[in-house]
Structure formats: C-alpha cells, structure tokens
Design a protein around this motif. Structure first.
Motif, mmCIF file in Angstrom:
data_model
loop_
_atom_site.group_PDB
_atom_site.id
_atom_site.type_symbol
_atom_site.label_atom_id
_atom_site.label_comp_id
_atom_site.label_asym_id
_atom_site.label_seq_id
_atom_site.Cartn_x
_atom_site.Cartn_y
_atom_site.Cartn_z
ATOM 1 N N SER A 1 40.827 44.341 37.616
ATOM 2 C CA SER A 1 39.627 44.649 36.847
ATOM 3 C C SER A 1 39.009 45.968 37.308
ATOM 4 N N GLN B 1 36.456 41.136 31.394
ATOM 5 C CA GLN B 1 36.935 39.844 31.890
ATOM 6 C C GLN B 1 35.820 38.814 31.772
ATOM 7 N N ASP C 1 41.089 42.520 29.505
ATOM 8 C CA ASP C 1 41.078 41.954 30.853
ATOM 9 C C ASP C 1 41.138 40.424 30.778
ATOM 10 N N GLU C 2 42.276 39.887 31.099
ATOM 11 C CA GLU C 2 42.522 38.439 31.038
ATOM 12 C C GLU C 2 42.032 37.806 29.741
HETATM 13 MG MG LIG Z 1 39.777 40.670 37.256
#
Ligand SMILES: [Mg+2]
Ligand SMILES: Nc1ncnc2c1ncn2[C@@H]1O[C@H](COP(=O)(O)OP(=O)(O)OP(=O)(O)O)[C@@H](O)[C@H]1O
Lengths: 305, 233
Positions: free
Chosen positions: B45, B87, B165-166
């Motif tokens: 991140s 995220q 992000d994810e």
């Molecule tokens: Mg992360």
C-alpha cells in the motif's frame, strides 16, 4: 408584493425561496414594519398586542405559510413575536426566515419569538433560514422557538444558518404530550469572528413521545460555537440527540449535552463528535482530481446538506 | 508508462527512521496488467500511495509517460491519469454514492475511456444495484458495499493507470469473479495499465507479471507461471 430593491429580493430568495408574493397566507416584514399580509380560507393572519397571530383551522391540509423578515436598514433593532395556533388534524408548512443586509455602521438586530401550539394529530413543518450579508456592522439574530405539542402531533423543525450572521443566540424548547414526536434538524456554518450559541430543550412528558435532534455544524476561521441540548424524559419515551461538528482553522466548538431520565422507561441517547475533516477524505477527493480547497468545500457542503 | 527509479520511503518515529520502501525500481508498460503481492506490512500500500502522491518519496524518481511526477501533487497526478482505489475506503458523512461518482467523472481531465457517464452500468460492474446511487457513503454501508463504491469511483475516472489495493477485501467470490473480468479488460485498452495489489491466486494467475514485495523490496518478479514456487500456486 411591495417594492423590493435587488438586494432585498435576493435576501427573500435566500431565506424563503420565493420570488415575490407567496401563494397562500403570509406576512412579510421589511425594516421593522409589516409590508404585506394575507390570510387564506383556512389560515388567518392577524395582529394583536401579543404579536402576530396565525390561526390554522382544524383539518387544514397542504398549505404553506410564509413569514419572511428582511432588514436592509442599518442600525435597526426589533423584537417580534409570532404565535401559531394550529388546530387538530392539520398538515401545514411554515416558512420563516430572516435576512439582514447591513452596509452601515450600526448593528442590526432581529429577536424573534415563535410560539407554536400544535393540536392533536397535526403535522407541522417549520423551516427557518437565517442569512446575513453586506459589508457593514453586526448582523445579529436571536430566535426563540417554543413548541407545545398535543397528543399524536408531529413537528419537524429545520433551521439553517450558513454564513453571514455575526452573532446568534438560539433557544428552542418543546413540550410533548402522549405519542407526540419532534424532529429538529439544525445546520450551522460560522466563519470569521462569528459567534453562535444554540440551546435545545425538549421535555418528553407524554407516553411514547419521541424526540430526535440532529445538529451539524462547521466552524471556520476564528468563529465560536456552543451547543447545549437537554432532553428530559418524564415518561416511557425515546430521545436522541446528535451533535456533529467540523472544526477548522482556529475555531472553537463546545457541545454540552445533557440527558435527564425521570422514568425507568425513558430511553435517551446522546452522541457528540467534534473534529477536523479527516485527512483521508481530502486525500480521496484529491485522488479523484479535486484540489485541496475543492475537496474541503465538497466535504463541508455535503456535511451541511 | 510508469517508471519508478530507486524509490525510498522513510518514516520517522521520534529519533527512529524506518525505510518502508527501499531502493525500489519498477516499471509498468502500457497495456500491462501487473499484480503486486507479498506479506502483510511488506509495503504494497505504501508503494501504491507513493504512485498516487499520497506518500512522498524520500528519494528516487517517478516518471509517468515521460514526465517527472516526483514533485507533483495528488491532484496533478489524478489529472495526468493516475487513479488509486484505497485499501481502506473512507466514509463521507453527507455525500451520496452519486456525489462521489460525479466528482470522479466530472473532475477527470485526461482519460481514454468514457466509463463515467453511465453510473448505473458502473455500479452493476461492481455488483451494486442502481438503488445505491442515492445511498449515503456513511456507516450505513457495509464494508463490502463501501469497497465496491470505492472501486466504482476509480473506474469512473477512466484513468490511464489504475491501481487497485486489495479489491478482493470484503467482496464475495461471485462479485469478485466479475471484477477480475473488468481488470482483465481494462488494461487491454490502448495506453492503459492496471496494477492490482492482491493476495488472491485468481488475480495473480491472470496478471501479465507478478511482483512480490518483501520488507519494502522486490523479492521476485515475473510471469505467474514462472513464480509458481515463490507463490506456492
Ligand atoms: Mg496494504
Ligand atoms: N505513515 C507511516 N508511518 C509509520 N509506519 C508506516 C506508515 N505507513 C506505513 N507504515 C508501516 O509500513 C509497513 C508497510 O505498510 P503497508 O501498508 O504498505 O503494508 P502492506 O504491504 O500494504 O500490508 P497489508 O497486506 O497488510 O495491506 C507497515 O509495517 C506499516 O506499519
């Protein structure tokens, strides 16, 4: 309706959302004098030594009453009383609003006392916007709102004061009978060296009475805000108050909640949060292409909507 | 498209300095689908936020389409065509999903696809019905719903480089299958690239290249089939 100059017209739009003479019952006050008044079949607007009286006949539905106040003369100080007598089984909207334009050297002050007597099972929406403009001295507004609700009635109060008013002391109080409900929505933005104080007191006297108070405010620059809310539960009732403030620059905000339960079946909740705009909120909006200033104003405007 | 040259990201904690990203160089080509993976805390991140400009590099250079963006602000990078799906998406008291999509779609300056106008279609892409347009982005949204709104806001940008992000976090497997399809299509558009940070095999497997981060450094990178051992695929 009467002759209004451009500034006065603009203020009227700002505080009452109208472009001249409203439909239905109204009283229009300009620089300390009533300059237009009209009753409708079901709503009588008259004056008495106690102030302006607005009588809404029982079973009146879907009508709107406008009572705008505009002060464009510098140095005017006035105290105005408006009394609303609302019969039973009504459904009405009351649009009040006060705008001050001051370009002179003396403070202009409007103190308004609004009393509502709301009959059984009636529904009332009360909308009050405050607005100040002009380069001159103080624009000061001190509204007092008192509400008495009979059984089964519903009152919704929406107040809004976004910018321009230098000093405000607002007092709102309500007394609710059985099954009555009140909703109070307050929106406030202060800037510069403005000062605002709001006190809301609700007494839940009736069985199954309900109060829901939501105050959202933004304090910018060196302005100061003080909120007091007090809910008293004297019966099986529900009360909720929420005070949410965004504080910016060198502003100061205080929130003083109080809950007073005098019956074991009173359910009272208070939530208060004061804080600056979350950094991640600004970051997110910037990552969508807004500048920092645009992001801030998007967040503030959304919050106050 | 994107060239990261010897990037460092150092945070100070009192007198202590800690390098979260260390001397990292990485490039992403137009048309590429890059997946970044690695253990929790490995700096994924942090790296994505360096690309968006939320984190500022302590050393090194970032080049985007031939332009040095190292000193550019988040806003400037957004306008150049970089977008980042957080995220941990943020709540906004008072903004509706429509408001956010509107900001995303109307503030865009440089973009290739026009995915932003049809909000309903956009929401459908992330598995939300059109009813969500008027929902407030506050804690009345579930975590998974908020995450989908976040992804939609990035899709609305129609950016050249999109970093997710994810995206799988909090999203059910059925919706996620549809999302993987979206990522697959996005980078195929000319002049676009997609970077997805993920722990999901289904994402890593369809990437053109997988980058494995560890302790702020690239531990390995290559085609997913060549990294079978490292990824234990
Ligand atoms: Mg992360
Ligand atoms: N601003 C900061 N200040 C201090 N430490 C930070 C900061 N940002 C990140 N870190 C630390 O850097 C490390 C990398 O964080 P990062 O969020 O980039 O990891 P990640 O690979 O995304 O992990 P995850 O898989 O859990 O999302 C972590 O140990 C984190 O605590």
């Amino acid at each position: 309706m009467m002759d209004l100059d451009e500034i006065e017209q603009q203020i009227l739009r700002e505080v009452a959302g109208i472009d001249g003479r409203p439909e239905g019952a109204y009283n229009f006050r300009l620089n300390g004098k009533s300059v237009g008044r009209q009753s409708s079949t079901n709503i009588e607007v008259s004056t008495s030594p106690d102030g302006l009286n607005i009588h809404v006949a029982p079973h009146t539905h879907g009508e709107v009453v406008h009572i705008p106040v505009i002060i464009s003369a510098s140095g005017l100080t006035e105290l105005v009383r408006n009394n609303f007598y609302i019969g039973q089984d009504c459904e009405v909207t009351i649009v009040a609003g006060c705008g001050i334009y001051n370009c002179g050297t003396k403070d202009s002050v409007h103190d308004g006392v609004h009393s509502f007597y709301v009959g059984k099972n009636s529904r009332v929406r009360y909308i009050e916007k405050h607005y100040g403009a002009g380069p001159g001295a103080g624009k000061i507004l001190n509204p007092v709102t008192r509400v008495e609700q009979e059984p089964g009635s519903y009152v919704e109060i929406q107040t809004e004061q976004l910018r321009g008013v230098d000093s405000t002391r607002r007092e709102t109080s309500a007394l609710l009978a059985n099954d009555a409900k009140i909703l109070i929505r307050e929106r406030l933005l202060t800037h510069g060296r403005q000062d605002a104080e709001s006190t809301i007191r609700v007494e839940l006297a009736g069985r199954n009475s309900v109060a829901d108070i939501v105050s959202r405010s933004v304090a910018q620059d060196e302005s100061r805000q003080l909120f007091r809310s007090q809910i008293t539960g004297k019966n099986a009732c529900r009360g909720h108050s929420e005070c949410d403030a965004i504080i910016m620059n060198k502003a100061q905000v205080s929130a003083i909640p109080s809950l007073d339960a005098q019956c074991p079946d009173a359910e009272l909740i208070h939530e208060a949060a004061i804080g600056k705009i979350a950094g991640e909120q600004i970051t997110k909006l910037m990552s969508l292409g807004l500048s920092r200033a645009q992001a801030e104003s998007q967040i503030v405007n959304g919050f106050l909507r | 498209m994107l060239d990261l040259q010897n990037i460092e990201f150092v945070v100070k904690n009192g007198a202590k300095r800690r390098a979260i990203i260390q001397d990292l160089s990485l490039s992403v080509k137009a048309g590429e689908f890059v997946a970044i993976t690695g253990p929790n805390g490995s700096g994924k991140s942090s790296l994505a936020r360096l690309i968006m400009g939320i984190n500022r590099a302590s050393a090194g250079k970032l080049i985007f389409n031939g332009q040095d963006i190292t000193e550019k602000t988040i806003t400037e990078r957004a306008k150049l065509g970089i977008a980042y799906s957080f995220q941990q998406p943020v709540y906004f008291k008072g903004l509706s999903v429509r408001d956010l999509l509107q900001v995303a779609a109307t503030a865009k300056e440089t973009f290739l696809q026009d995915t932003g106008t049809d909000y309903e279609k956009l929401l459908a892409t992330v598995g939300l019905s059109q009813d969500y347009l008027e929902r407030q982005i506050d804690n009345s949204l579930s975590g998974g719903e908020l995450k989908r709104v976040e992804i939609a806001s990035v899709l609305a940008r129609g950016a050249k480089l999109m970093v997710f992000d994810e995206p799988e976090a909090g999203i059910d497997i059925w919706s996620f299958a549809r999302l993987t399809d979206v990522f697959r299509k996005l980078h195929k558009k000319p002049d676009c690239a997609v970077v997805v940070i993920s722990h999901q095999k289904s994402i890593l497997n369809i990437a053109d290249r997988v980058v494995i981060l560890k302790d702020g450094k690239i531990q390995a990178q290559g085609r997913p089939e060549d990294l079978k051992e490292e990824l234990a695929l």
